[in-house]
Motif scaffolding. Structure first.
Motif, PDB file in Angstrom:
ATOM      1  N   GLY A  56       0.686  -1.164   0.014  1.00 13.22           N
ATOM      2  CA  GLY A  56      -0.111  -0.067  -0.183  1.00 13.22           C
ATOM      3  C   GLY A  56       1.133   1.116   0.163  1.00 13.22           C
ATOM      4  N   THR A  57       2.167   1.308   0.794  1.00 21.97           N
ATOM      5  CA  THR A  57       2.972   2.377   0.717  1.00 21.97           C
ATOM      6  C   THR A  57       3.402   2.637  -0.305  1.00 21.97           C
ATOM      7  OG1 THR A  57       3.477   2.241   3.024  1.00 21.97           O
ATOM      8  CG2 THR A  57       4.726   3.353   1.838  1.00 21.97           C
ATOM      9  N   LEU A  58       3.725   1.684  -1.041  1.00 23.13           N
ATOM     10  CA  LEU A  58       4.397   1.773  -2.629  1.00 23.13           C
ATOM     11  C   LEU A  58       3.505   2.046  -3.702  1.00 23.13           C
ATOM     12  CD1 LEU A  58       6.753  -1.344  -2.812  1.00 23.13           C
ATOM     13  CD2 LEU A  58       7.418   0.859  -2.383  1.00 23.13           C
ATOM     14  N   MET A  59       2.116   1.666  -3.493  1.00 21.03           N
ATOM     15  CA  MET A  59       1.293   2.137  -4.198  1.00 21.03           C
ATOM     16  C   MET A  59       0.825   3.740  -4.249  1.00 21.03           C
ATOM     17  SD  MET A  59      -3.011   1.017  -4.612  1.00 21.03           S
ATOM     18  CE  MET A  59      -2.632  -0.784  -4.857  1.00 21.03           C
ATOM     19  N   LEU A  60       0.640   4.063  -2.931  1.00 19.89           N
ATOM     20  CA  LEU A  60       0.350   5.559  -2.904  1.00 19.89           C
ATOM     21  C   LEU A  60       1.860   6.212  -3.133  1.00 19.89           C
ATOM     22  CD1 LEU A  60      -1.267   4.971   0.844  1.00 19.89           C
ATOM     23  CD2 LEU A  60      -2.385   5.724  -1.296  1.00 19.89           C
ATOM     24  N   THR A  61       2.800   5.852  -2.887  1.00 21.51           N
ATOM     25  CA  THR A  61       4.182   6.792  -3.432  1.00 21.51           C
ATOM     26  C   THR A  61       4.142   6.717  -4.852  1.00 21.51           C
ATOM     27  OG1 THR A  61       4.972   5.983  -1.197  1.00 21.51           O
ATOM     28  CG2 THR A  61       6.631   7.182  -2.835  1.00 21.51           C
ATOM     29  N   VAL A  62       4.007   5.635  -5.455  1.00 20.52           N
ATOM     30  CA  VAL A  62       4.106   5.838  -7.053  1.00 20.52           C
ATOM     31  C   VAL A  62       2.829   6.638  -7.365  1.00 20.52           C
ATOM     32  CG1 VAL A  62       3.556   4.645  -8.998  1.00 20.52           C
ATOM     33  CG2 VAL A  62       5.094   3.559  -7.214  1.00 20.52           C
ATOM     34  N   VAL A  63       1.710   6.395  -7.104  1.00 22.14           N
ATOM     35  CA  VAL A  63       0.610   7.140  -7.645  1.00 22.14           C
ATOM     36  C   VAL A  63       0.817   8.822  -7.141  1.00 22.14           C
ATOM     37  CG1 VAL A  63      -1.894   7.610  -7.707  1.00 22.14           C
ATOM     38  CG2 VAL A  63      -1.093   5.294  -7.806  1.00 22.14           C
ATOM     39  N   ALA A  64       0.935   8.961  -6.196  1.00 16.55           N
ATOM     40  CA  ALA A  64       1.035  10.487  -5.526  1.00 16.55           C
ATOM     41  C   ALA A  64       2.147  11.034  -5.946  1.00 16.55           C
ATOM     42  CB  ALA A  64       0.923  10.675  -3.912  1.00 16.55           C
ATOM     43  N   GLY A  65       3.224  10.334  -6.128  1.00 13.95           N
ATOM     44  CA  GLY A  65       4.659  10.870  -6.573  1.00 13.95           C
ATOM     45  C   GLY A  65       4.816  11.231  -7.726  1.00 13.95           C
ATOM     46  N   HIS A  66       3.984  10.928  -8.694  1.00 17.75           N
ATOM     47  CA  HIS A  66       4.194  11.660 -10.177  1.00 17.75           C
ATOM     48  C   HIS A  66       2.939  12.030 -10.719  1.00 17.75           C
ATOM     49  CE1 HIS A  66       2.326   7.686 -12.023  1.00 17.75           C
ATOM     50  NE2 HIS A  66       2.272   8.365 -13.098  1.00 17.75           N
ATOM     51  N   GLU A  67       1.740  11.584 -10.479  1.00 14.50           N
ATOM     52  CA  GLU A  67       0.603  12.107 -11.076  1.00 14.50           C
ATOM     53  C   GLU A  67       0.284  13.466 -10.619  1.00 14.50           C
ATOM     54  OE1 GLU A  67      -1.852  10.978 -12.981  1.00 14.50           O
ATOM     55  OE2 GLU A  67      -1.389   8.645 -12.935  1.00 14.50           O
ATOM     56  N   THR A  68       0.463  13.937  -9.462  1.00 20.28           N
ATOM     57  CA  THR A  68       0.274  15.141  -9.009  1.00 20.28           C
ATOM     58  C   THR A  68       1.383  16.095  -9.665  1.00 20.28           C
ATOM     59  OG1 THR A  68      -0.490  14.527  -6.729  1.00 20.28           O
ATOM     60  CG2 THR A  68       0.329  16.788  -6.780  1.00 20.28           C
ATOM     61  N   THR A  69       2.450  15.821  -9.835  1.00 19.98           N
ATOM     62  CA  THR A  69       3.587  16.630 -10.573  1.00 19.98           C
ATOM     63  C   THR A  69       3.209  16.854 -11.884  1.00 19.98           C
ATOM     64  OG1 THR A  69       5.165  15.966  -8.514  1.00 19.98           O
ATOM     65  CG2 THR A  69       5.918  17.187 -10.449  1.00 19.98           C
ATOM     66  N   LEU A  70       2.853  15.508 -12.394  1.00 20.96           N
ATOM     67  CA  LEU A  70       2.455  15.564 -13.897  1.00 20.96           C
ATOM     68  C   LEU A  70       1.480  16.808 -14.299  1.00 20.96           C
ATOM     69  CD1 LEU A  70       1.913  14.364 -16.703  1.00 20.96           C
ATOM     70  CD2 LEU A  70       0.714  12.461 -15.816  1.00 20.96           C
ATOM     71  N   ASN A  71       0.396  16.665 -13.464  1.00 20.06           N
ATOM     72  CA  ASN A  71      -0.722  17.657 -13.450  1.00 20.06           C
ATOM     73  C   ASN A  71      -0.374  19.128 -13.339  1.00 20.06           C
ATOM     74  OD1 ASN A  71      -2.342  15.427 -14.128  1.00 20.06           O
ATOM     75  ND2 ASN A  71      -3.467  15.302 -12.374  1.00 20.06           N
ATOM     76  N   LEU A  72       0.556  19.189 -12.286  1.00 23.18           N
ATOM     77  CA  LEU A  72       1.114  20.605 -12.117  1.00 23.18           C
ATOM     78  C   LEU A  72       1.948  21.240 -13.002  1.00 23.18           C
ATOM     79  CD1 LEU A  72       1.436  23.018 -10.219  1.00 23.18           C
ATOM     80  CD2 LEU A  72       3.344  21.488  -8.904  1.00 23.18           C
ATOM     81  N   ILE A  73       2.679  20.358 -13.697  1.00 27.15           N
ATOM     82  CA  ILE A  73       3.713  20.904 -14.748  1.00 27.15           C
ATOM     83  C   ILE A  73       2.552  21.184 -15.944  1.00 27.15           C
ATOM     84  CG2 ILE A  73       5.461  20.444 -16.334  1.00 27.15           C
ATOM     85  CD1 ILE A  73       6.787  18.698 -14.206  1.00 27.15           C
ATOM     86  N   THR A  74       1.865  20.376 -16.353  1.00 27.59           N
ATOM     87  CA  THR A  74       0.789  20.391 -17.482  1.00 27.59           C
ATOM     88  C   THR A  74      -0.002  21.693 -17.304  1.00 27.59           C
ATOM     89  OG1 THR A  74       0.630  17.965 -17.718  1.00 27.59           O
ATOM     90  CG2 THR A  74      -1.002  19.550 -18.641  1.00 27.59           C
TER      91      THR A  74
END
Length: 457
Positions: free
Chosen positions: A285-303
């Motif tokens: 669960g920790t790995l899943m949350l880190t992968v998802v939050a660790g790139h989806e948020t920044t991807l949207n932010l840069i976009t």
């Protein structure tokens, strides 16, 4: 309340085409309670009767779309709104900035799904698209000592000091991606900036931190999209979660066999040394949350930042002339077009009155970050105006004990990405009008699926 697709397109088109003039950083703004641009009331007295949350709920569109028109209409009625989630599940969204800040740090609000009344009653099916947000075992669904234990295992990888050490690697990866971007558009053709730049930067960095081999990365991004999608069917949702667990299990197996200087290896060691510190489901669960939050948020932010600067060339010119910083761009983008729109879930542990509205115990509550960022009561009558000199506070990375652990990394990646991108391609512009870009199929994430640009205008 009904909001047609035409309403959404009109609101987003207006926001995208707005042009602003730079304003003085020393501008003084007077705020009084008598000059609200819309009249939802403050609770002036503890004797006031709470508004009931049983008014007709607003149906959150599972297909996503631009949230700002709906947010404005909901905010006009109050800082807290009843909503209808996929499958007819009743919930609440906290939209106003001050109400959301209070709610995120409220002592009688929990993250553990044990408090989710409908889930406990067996009313939430296994294939419900938002179920993972409630049931995944990790720090985003833990409270108190459990939350502190899980957060402490991950936090060292995201400290400000560690992020400073990563800056050279972030810059090198950014430069490499810009080379690839230029090669992809060498004949002057249109290139998808989101696919070729905004995605591989944060995905590459978080996977390096976790020790995830390159062979898994594209699949993990696809599955992350499935996890955050709100228009997905029960079979697809169940299959995506099952495959995500399988892929992350393979990552764990690889790192257990070949440990390295990465977060996954460190989490495995913590589990092996003292199983009480990290259970097997908590590890995945920790790995899943880190992968998802660790790139989806920044991807949207840069976009979203690139879209905002292309729509507001005067603001881009101000930054390039030194009148504002790239950090200012990132903070204003976080406020003006938050990368996360409605984030699930928190639950009142008792009947809770917030800004005059009653939220019953056990209600699933979403944090309305995209609405709070444009709340006129907090940001003034021009809250829907993109202005990099604003220096406004925002809540888009959370508040309180669950404040985003990866905030320093997201900021570092975004600042580096934007500065190097527009330094190399100052004439970069959208290839199609912003209002015509296909939107995310989710009301959780807030961005577009593609970002076609011309590098030289």
């Amino acid at each position: 309340m009904t909001l047609t697709p035409a309403d959404r397109r009109s609101r987003c088109r207006t926001a995208a085409r707005t042009r602003t003039r730079p304003r003085s950083r020393t501008r003084t703004r007077t705020r009084t309670r008598t000059r609200h641009p819309y009249p939802y009331p403050y609770r002036e007295s503890p004797l006031d009767t709470p508004r009931s949350a049983d008014r007709t709920p607003y149906r959150l569109d599972p297909a996503g779309g631009c949230p700002h028109a709906a947010n404005a209409r909901l905010l006009a009625e109050g800082a807290v709104a009843p909503v209808l989630l996929p499958g007819g599940v009743r919930g609440t969204a906290v939209l106003g900035h001050d109400a959301l800040r209070e709610f995120l740090a409220h002592p009688d609000v929990a993250k553990d799904a044990h408090h989710f009344e409908a889930l406990r009653a067996g009313e939430i099916p296994d294939g419900w698209p938002l179920r993972t947000f409630a049931t995944v075992q990790g720090m985003t669904t833990a409270d108190g000592d459990d939350h502190r234990r899980l957060r402490s295992l991950v936090s060292k990888a995201f400290t400000a000091r560690r992020v400073e050490q990563l800056r050279p690697r972030i810059a090198a990866l950014t430069a490499s991606l810009l080379d690839g971007l230029e090669a992809a558009a060498s004949d002057g053709s249109v290139v998808d900036l989101r696919r070729h730049f905004a995605l591989p930067l944060p995905l590459g960095v978080i996977c390096e931190l976790l020790g995830v081999d390159a062979a898994y990365r594209d699949r993990l991004h696809h599955l992350s999209n499935q996890v955050v999608a709100t228009d997905i069917g029960p079979k697809e949702a169940t299959a995506a979660n099952r495959e995500m667990v399988e892929v992350l299990g393979a990552v764990v197996a690889t790192r257990r066999e070949r440990p390295g200087d990465d977060l996954t290896s460190a989490l495995i060691a913590a589990r092996d040394e003292n199983g009480d510190r990290l259970g097997p489901h908590e590890l995945i669960g920790t790995l899943m949350l880190t992968v998802v939050a660790g790139h989806e948020t920044t991807l949207n932010l840069i976009t979203n930042a690139v879209r905002a600067l292309c729509a507001h060339r005067d603001q881009l010119a101000l930054v390039r002339s030194g009148g504002a910083s790239w950090s200012d761009v990132v903070e204003e983008t976080l406020r003006w077009d938050s990368p996360v729109s409605y984030f699930p879930f928190r639950y009142p542990t008792r009947d809770l009155t917030l800004d005059g509205t009653l939220i019953p115990r056990g209600t699933p509550v979403l944090a309305g970050y995209s609405a709070a960022g444009r709340d006129p009561r907090a940001h003034g009558a021009d809250a829907d105006r993109f202005d990099v000199t604003r220096r406004a506070r925002h809540l888009s990375l959370g508040h309180g004990a669950h404040y985003c652990l990866g905030a320093p990394l997201a900021r570092a990646e975004s600042v580096t990405a934007l500065e190097l991108l527009f330094t190399r391609f100052p004439g970069l512009d959208l290839a199609v009008p912003d209002a015509e870009l296909p939107r995310h199929a989710s009301f959780v994430g807030n961005s577009v699926r593609e970002l076609p640009v011309r590098l030289h205008g």
